[in-house]
Design an enzyme around this catalytic site. Structure first.
Site, PDB file in Angstrom:
ATOM      1  N   LEU A  86      38.469  33.554  36.004  1.00 25.53           N
ATOM      2  CA  LEU A  86      38.292  34.585  36.376  1.00 25.53           C
ATOM      3  C   LEU A  86      38.137  35.696  35.699  1.00 25.53           C
ATOM      4  O   LEU A  86      38.607  35.888  34.348  1.00 25.53           O
ATOM      5  CB  LEU A  86      39.422  35.167  37.178  1.00 25.53           C
ATOM      6  N   GLY A 131      40.955  29.173  35.749  1.00 22.77           N
ATOM      7  CA  GLY A 131      39.809  29.002  36.852  1.00 22.77           C
ATOM      8  C   GLY A 131      38.653  27.806  35.955  1.00 22.77           C
ATOM      9  O   GLY A 131      38.055  27.306  36.834  1.00 22.77           O
ATOM     10  N   ASN A 154      47.088  28.461  32.764  1.00 25.73           N
ATOM     11  CA  ASN A 154      47.787  29.321  32.053  1.00 25.73           C
ATOM     12  C   ASN A 154      48.113  30.512  32.890  1.00 25.73           C
ATOM     13  O   ASN A 154      48.351  31.651  32.313  1.00 25.73           O
ATOM     14  CB  ASN A 154      47.084  29.698  30.753  1.00 25.73           C
ATOM     15  N   GLU A 155      48.173  30.683  34.137  1.00 29.71           N
ATOM     16  CA  GLU A 155      48.271  31.728  35.065  1.00 29.71           C
ATOM     17  C   GLU A 155      49.540  32.343  35.129  1.00 29.71           C
ATOM     18  O   GLU A 155      49.507  33.581  34.990  1.00 29.71           O
ATOM     19  CB  GLU A 155      48.057  31.152  36.676  1.00 29.71           C
TER      20      GLU A 155
END
Ligand SMILES: CCCCCCCCCCCC/C=C/CC(=O)SCCNC(=O)CCNC(=O)[C@H](O)C(C)(C)COP(=O)(O)OP(=O)(O)OC[C@H]1O[C@@H](n2cnc3c(N)ncnc32)[C@H](O)[C@@H]1OP(=O)(O)O
Length: 341
Positions: A86, A131, A154-155
């Protein structure tokens, strides 16, 4: 051969594709001699997903579908990054209406890619976090080039929780234990590690080799009845798409609430200030000591690189609410964050 026939049918596409490429486009589409569309993502600097880029991806997928092209390979025009996920600019201080439109667009593009009737493969030629990883995982086959690149989810390190449909996809691709460990710890995988857990299917020497390996996968379908392939794929993937279709609004609301959470915003501002290009001057609206503090941490990180613990510095800004602003040229103010003294 089937693909040869498809190529003959679509030779006329060459001129059309050339036309598309002459526009100032973030995606270069070439249909090769085998009738396979190669989508080179070229949105500088790191192919991050902005609203416009997602819309262009959507149109490109329509182009492949509408021209009955049999297969598509997604890759990057940049030598070090496949996609950074993102676009942080879409996440920082988002306007509610725009963010919800952004997320709805993202859901649509994902459903289009995941549910594509044509064969999909990803030649992952660089870094592929969050993403970027999801985009690759939504394809049917993944080849990653060897090197110092990583891929993964890795959110959580950004204060985000990946959407349920992304988690389901990963759980269905690698085993549940590896998925849980990877998601919760924001683990990034080297190509070798990714291959071991089957996050990717093959490792390649370079981009050309990755594309060649994707093509070898696509060639396997020369011997398979197209309708059998498509219907099998749809049976396997259809339920996940239906599930998201039925929960789109909740999914959007949930992500929006997460994104506007102060902890997520702190991470977003740190990411933004780590880079001069994305450092939008409109971002600082008035004097917020915490923002200035985090901005200084990012500047020190830029100046001092591996010597400076940027994340620790940003966390300390949050903890002390910007009361101790670091100055990169004042040793005393940055000494707690220097790691190689
Ligand atoms: C067919 C299409 C299908 C589409 C499906 C899409 C589905 C997407 C679904 C997503 C849902 C899941 C949720 C995901 C959450 C996220 O994705 S959050 C974003 C997470 N991304 C990151 O954390 C990546 C952060 N970036 C990096 O780690 C590094 O930049 C890199 C490893 C990508 C590259 O490193 P390096 O080569 O060293 O370059 P840098 O100097 O770090 O960066 C260069 C340049 O790019 C800017 N930049 C980097 N990342 C982003 C970003 N995400 N958004 C905007 N800009 C970014 C960075 O600031 C640098 O700018 P300057 O050159 O300094 O100006």
């Amino acid at each position: 051969m089937l693909l040869r026939r498809v190529y003959k049918q679509h030779r006329w596409l060459a001129s059309h594709v050339k036309f598309l490429s002459t526009q100032k486009s973030s995606i270069d589409i070439k249909v090769d001699n085998d009738g396979i569309a190669i989508l080179n993502l070229q949105r500088p600097p790191v192919n991050s997903f902005s609203m416009d880029f997602l819309k262009e991806l959507s149109k490109s997928l329509d182009f492949v579908e509408n021209n009955k092209i049999t297969a598509m390979i997604l890759t990057s025009a940049f030598p070090r990054v496949f996609s950074a996920g993102l676009d942080i600019n879409e996440v920082y201080k988002p306007d509610a209406v725009r963010f919800k439109e952004f997320w709805t667009t993202l859901q649509e593009v994902w459903m289009k890619l995941f549910g594509a009737r044509f064969i999909t493969a990803a030649a992952i030629n660089g870094q592929s976090p969050a993403g970027g990883c999801l985009m690759a995982m939504s394809c049917e086959y993944r080849v990653m080039i060897k090197g110092t690149f990583t891929i993964g989810m890795n959110e959580t390190s950004l204060g985000l929780i990946a959407p349920t449909w992304f988690m389901e996809l990963v759980k269905n691709t690698i085993n549940v234990r590896d998925a849980e460990y990877a998601f919760t710890t924001s683990r990034m995988f080297t190509p070798e590690e990714a291959l071991k857990v089957r996050l990717i299917d093959e490792i390649a020497a370079d981009k050309d080799d990755a594309i060649a390996k994707c093509k070898r996968f696509i060639k396997k379908f020369d011997e398979i009845t197209p309708s059998a392939r498509i219907n099998t794929k749809m049976k396997l993937r259809g339920p996940a798409i239906k599930k998201l279709q039925n929960t789109r609004q909740e999914d959007t609301e949930e992500i929006y609430q997460l994104v506007i959470h102060p902890d997520t915003q702190k991470v977003a501002i740190f990411q933004l200030y780590s880079s001069p290009v994305s450092a939008n001057p409109a971002i600082i609206t008035g004097y917020d000591p915490m923002e200035v503090c985090i901005e200084n941490c990012a500047q020190c990180k830029k100046m001092l690189g591996a010597w400076f613990e940027g994340q620790l510095c940003a966390e300390s800004c949050i903890k002390y609410r910007g009361k101790m602003i670091p100055d990169c040229e004042n040793y005393a103010s940055i000494s707690p964050f220097l790691n190689k003294l």
